[in-house]
Scaffold this active site. Structure first.
Site, PDB file in Angstrom:
ATOM      1  N   HIS A 115       0.833  -1.207   0.000  1.00  0.00           N
ATOM      2  CA  HIS A 115       0.000   0.000   0.000  1.00  0.00           C
ATOM      3  C   HIS A 115       0.865   1.253   0.000  1.00  0.00           C
ATOM      4  O   HIS A 115       1.964   1.269   0.553  1.00  0.00           O
ATOM      5  CB  HIS A 115      -1.011   0.010   1.147  1.00  0.00           C
ATOM      6  CG  HIS A 115      -0.417  -0.090   2.524  1.00  0.00           C
ATOM      7  ND1 HIS A 115       0.007   1.005   3.237  1.00  0.00           N
ATOM      8  CD2 HIS A 115      -0.181  -1.160   3.326  1.00  0.00           C
ATOM      9  CE1 HIS A 115       0.472   0.616   4.417  1.00  0.00           C
ATOM     10  NE2 HIS A 115       0.379  -0.702   4.493  1.00  0.00           N
ATOM     11  N   ASP A 117      -0.136   4.290   1.141  1.00  0.00           N
ATOM     12  CA  ASP A 117      -0.394   5.229   2.238  1.00  0.00           C
ATOM     13  C   ASP A 117       0.353   4.839   3.503  1.00  0.00           C
ATOM     14  O   ASP A 117       0.840   3.713   3.632  1.00  0.00           O
ATOM     15  CB  ASP A 117      -1.901   5.315   2.534  1.00  0.00           C
ATOM     16  CG  ASP A 117      -2.491   3.981   2.983  1.00  0.00           C
ATOM     17  OD1 ASP A 117      -2.220   2.966   2.311  1.00  0.00           O
ATOM     18  OD2 ASP A 117      -3.198   3.939   4.003  1.00  0.00           O
ATOM     19  N   ASP A 150       6.477   0.155   6.885  1.00  0.00           N
ATOM     20  CA  ASP A 150       5.050  -0.189   6.693  1.00  0.00           C
ATOM     21  C   ASP A 150       4.431   0.786   5.713  1.00  0.00           C
ATOM     22  O   ASP A 150       3.861   1.783   6.119  1.00  0.00           O
ATOM     23  CB  ASP A 150       4.314  -0.150   8.029  1.00  0.00           C
ATOM     24  CG  ASP A 150       2.841  -0.481   7.871  1.00  0.00           C
ATOM     25  OD1 ASP A 150       2.433  -0.945   6.793  1.00  0.00           O
ATOM     26  OD2 ASP A 150       2.078  -0.243   8.835  1.00  0.00           O
ATOM     27  N   GLU A 184      -4.919   1.607   2.976  1.00  0.00           N
ATOM     28  CA  GLU A 184      -4.920   0.382   3.799  1.00  0.00           C
ATOM     29  C   GLU A 184      -5.041   0.726   5.274  1.00  0.00           C
ATOM     30  O   GLU A 184      -5.711   0.021   6.032  1.00  0.00           O
ATOM     31  CB  GLU A 184      -3.621  -0.412   3.554  1.00  0.00           C
ATOM     32  CG  GLU A 184      -3.635  -1.833   4.111  1.00  0.00           C
ATOM     33  CD  GLU A 184      -3.281  -1.950   5.591  1.00  0.00           C
ATOM     34  OE1 GLU A 184      -3.615  -2.972   6.203  1.00  0.00           O
ATOM     35  OE2 GLU A 184      -2.676  -1.002   6.137  1.00  0.00           O
ATOM     36  N   GLU A 185      -4.416   1.822   5.665  1.00  0.00           N
ATOM     37  CA  GLU A 185      -4.390   2.162   7.090  1.00  0.00           C
ATOM     38  C   GLU A 185      -5.736   2.661   7.606  1.00  0.00           C
ATOM     39  O   GLU A 185      -5.921   2.839   8.801  1.00  0.00           O
ATOM     40  CB  GLU A 185      -3.290   3.213   7.363  1.00  0.00           C
ATOM     41  CG  GLU A 185      -1.883   2.752   6.977  1.00  0.00           C
ATOM     42  CD  GLU A 185      -1.354   1.595   7.850  1.00  0.00           C
ATOM     43  OE1 GLU A 185      -2.075   1.149   8.756  1.00  0.00           O
ATOM     44  OE2 GLU A 185      -0.221   1.149   7.596  1.00  0.00           O
ATOM     45  N   ASP A 213       1.320 -10.008   0.109  1.00  0.00           N
ATOM     46  CA  ASP A 213       1.117  -8.643   0.594  1.00  0.00           C
ATOM     47  C   ASP A 213       1.964  -8.464   1.851  1.00  0.00           C
ATOM     48  O   ASP A 213       2.557  -9.426   2.357  1.00  0.00           O
ATOM     49  CB  ASP A 213      -0.381  -8.430   0.893  1.00  0.00           C
ATOM     50  CG  ASP A 213      -0.757  -6.965   1.100  1.00  0.00           C
ATOM     51  OD1 ASP A 213       0.084  -6.073   0.828  1.00  0.00           O
ATOM     52  OD2 ASP A 213      -1.904  -6.704   1.517  1.00  0.00           O
ATOM     53  N   HIS A 512       3.806   2.124  12.908  1.00  0.00           N
ATOM     54  CA  HIS A 512       2.693   2.870  13.531  1.00  0.00           C
ATOM     55  C   HIS A 512       3.133   3.677  14.752  1.00  0.00           C
ATOM     56  O   HIS A 512       2.286   4.134  15.513  1.00  0.00           O
ATOM     57  CB  HIS A 512       1.541   1.939  13.947  1.00  0.00           C
ATOM     58  CG  HIS A 512       0.831   1.323  12.785  1.00  0.00           C
ATOM     59  ND1 HIS A 512      -0.489   0.963  12.829  1.00  0.00           N
ATOM     60  CD2 HIS A 512       1.260   1.006  11.550  1.00  0.00           C
ATOM     61  CE1 HIS A 512      -0.846   0.440  11.673  1.00  0.00           C
ATOM     62  NE2 HIS A 512       0.207   0.455  10.876  1.00  0.00           N
TER      63      HIS A 512
HETATM   64 ZN   LIG Z   1       0.889  -1.723   6.242  1.00  0.00          ZN
END
Ligand SMILES: [Zn+2]
Length: 544
Positions: A115, A117, A150, A184-185, A213, A512
């Site tokens: 992803h 984002d 990520d 995705e987030e 993924d 995160h």
């Molecule tokens: Zn991710």
């Protein structure tokens, strides 16, 4: 050791058929010049703040989506060969699909996902970063910044792979598809939610051979390093509880306000946890078998419990009983425990607006991640039972009912009860509803290694890159990835971050949170893995 047949057989390292140009391309990955080049390219991707916020408006209206244009332009300029030779399409404005058509249309494609984002960086945490989150600083070992692990690393690694293979004149037999979501987030509805149907339209049910993924990575446990490609994902639901009670002046209150009633329910919810249990298809059970077979420090007690479990084939009835193996394994801590237990967390409460007015509406939201072998319905039934009947269906070890459960809550306060029937705001009621993003437990990906399966190819590729000291074991995710939209495209879904730095052993790289980073060695290894995997999949004559 166990008298059972091995349950965690390891494939031998799998290398693709050779070709001079391709061998040189693979060797190039270990060079200083590639390392320096990919540092610049990944750092450049990190510098574009593609944050996705929970309250994003419509695409085209909310300007915050527009940063994705910059990101797409960046990819175009950075990977010119990919954009020249692959068919590039956009889906729902910012979803990116690249198709590298193979020469044999009979072969189902390999799908590589990531992803674009990233999780936003709250202003309050900006100062806590060692290096600013959107500067892509390289400190000699790591690239720092939001998205570094990520998962712009994965996205860039995939594009590096294709660029290099094109450079080496590679022509795949099996088509290679790249699919990059952009939200995705925040649950992936706009990105993967459109990309998956787009691909389904083109390839149909089970029309894809394998999808890789982002996801689980490597972990050292019981004295052994494991690669743990995620072959399962827990389910998800939020149960919304709304208590509607009469308003009025707080100088002449009832004994219990809506907040009080809601609190009583919260107490009942927390008084009992879901049981830990391992169904035979829970990937964590496979991990335990892998530990017993391959890890020097695997606990003896777990080995014993595994053996007795293998002897007594658990039946459905047995699942209701106490699962000693799951309970023992859970002692490793919550991160392990919740691989085999439905979680519940009362995360949100709102109610009351003024100190002199009784609350007319109180809402509680209870988050659940559903264990393999259960379904969101399990959570709906349990919360409903706490409001409306005398005992829970769960009575762990048949424990005595608490006083709270002795009388049905709704009846006790003379309230109507609406359980998931669409009514949520009736006066004098307790009502339950589920969140729209409720999700069943993902189908578990097959993990056969005695046939040529995508899992065998994936595992063999891991051992080709990292050597035979690494044991590959099926993993399970407690969170959800974009793959939640792809279930009908392939049975072979892997949530796997193939990068690992043996020396730094840095796991997930602070995803995160502050100081997200990725080691460059980890990143380069991911490119190596993708390069071999694409070619190994091309060689594979799949049997499943
Ligand atoms: Zn991710």
């Amino acid at each position: 050791m166990s008298v059972q047949a091995p349950k965690c057989a390891q494939p031998t390292p799998l290398f693709p058929t050779t070709g001079d140009e391709l061998d040189r391309a693979y060797e190039h990955l270990s060079s200083e010049s590639f390392r320096n080049g990919t540092i610049v390219r990944l750092a450049g991707a990190v510098r574009i703040p593609t944050e996705s916020f929970d309250n994003m408006g419509a695409i085209g209206e909310d300007k915050r989506w527009d940063i994705m244009y910059d990101f797409a332009d960046y990819l175009k300029n950075t990977f010119p060969k990919v954009h020249k030779h692959l068919k590039a399409e956009t889906v729902n404005t910012h979803g990116l699909v690249y198709t590298w058509e193979g020469s044999n249309s009979e072969l189902k494609p390999t799908l590589l996902m990531a992803h674009q984002d990233v999780v936003p960086v709250p202003d309050a945490t900006k100062d806590a970063w060692t290096h600013p989150p959107f500067e892509g600083v390289y400190d000699g070992s790591y690239i720092w910044g939001r998205g570094a692990s990520d998962c712009k690393n994965q996205l860039i690694a995939i594009l590096e792979t294709v660029e290099l293979l094109l450079d080496a004149g590679y022509k795949p037999k099996r088509s290679v598809i790249l699919s990059f979501g952009f939200d995705e987030e925040i649950s992936g509805r706009e990105g993967a939610g459109h990309l998956a149907p787009f691909l389904f339209e083109r390839y149909g049910k089970d029309g894809i051979a394998v999808a890789v993924d982002e996801g689980a990575t490597f972990e050292k446990v019981w004295g052994q390093t494991f690669a743990k490609p995620g072959v399962g994902e827990k389910g998800y639901t939020d149960v919304h509880v709304v208590v509607r009670m009469p308003g009025g002046h707080s100088s002449i209150p009832s004994d219990h306000t809506g907040i009080g009633v809601a609190s009583e329910l919260i107490q009942a919810i927390e008084a009992e946890q879901y049981p830990a249990h391992l169904t035979s298809d829970n990937p964590y059970l496979s991990q335990l078998y892998c530990g017993a077979e391959h890890a020097p420090d695997f606990p003896k007690k777990l080995s014993k419990l595994l053996k007795s479990r293998a002897k007594s084939q658990p039946t459905c009835a047995a699942h209701k009983k106490v699962d000693k193996l799951a309970i023992e394994a859970s002692k490793a801590g919550p991160a392990t425990q919740y691989l085999m237990q439905t979680s519940q967390a009362v995360d949100v409460i709102t109610g009351g607006v003024k100190v002199n007015a009784l609350p007319e509406r109180t809402e509680v939201i209870v988050n659940h991640r559903i264990n393999v072998g259960e379904s969101p319905q399990t959570a709906f039934d349990r919360v409903a039972s706490l409001v409306s009947i005398r005992k829970t269906p769960y009575g762990i070890s048949g424990s005595l009912l608490t006083p709270l459960q002795a009388e049905p809550l709704a009846k006790k306060y003379g309230l109507a009860f609406h359980a998931f029937d669409g009514t949520t705001e009736a006066p004098l009621s307790i009502s339950l509803s589920k969140s729209p993003n409720t999700l069943a437990v993902a189908p578990v990906t097959p993990t056969d290694v005695d046939v040529v399966s995508p899992y065998a190819v994936l595992a063999g590729t891991v051992r080709a890159v990292y050597g035979e000291d690494i044991v590959v074991a099926p993993g399970i995710m407690t969170g959800n990835t974009d793959t939640r939209y792809y279930w009908n495209l392939t049975k072979n879904i892997f949530r796997f971050g193939p990068g690992y730095d043996v020396e730094l052993d840095d796991g997930l790289g602070n995803i995160h949170t502050v100081d997200e980073k990725v080691s460059v060695t980890n990143h380069v290894n991911a490119v190596k893995w993708f390069m071999l995997f694409v070619r190994n999949m091309d060689d594979a004559e799949l049997e499943i």
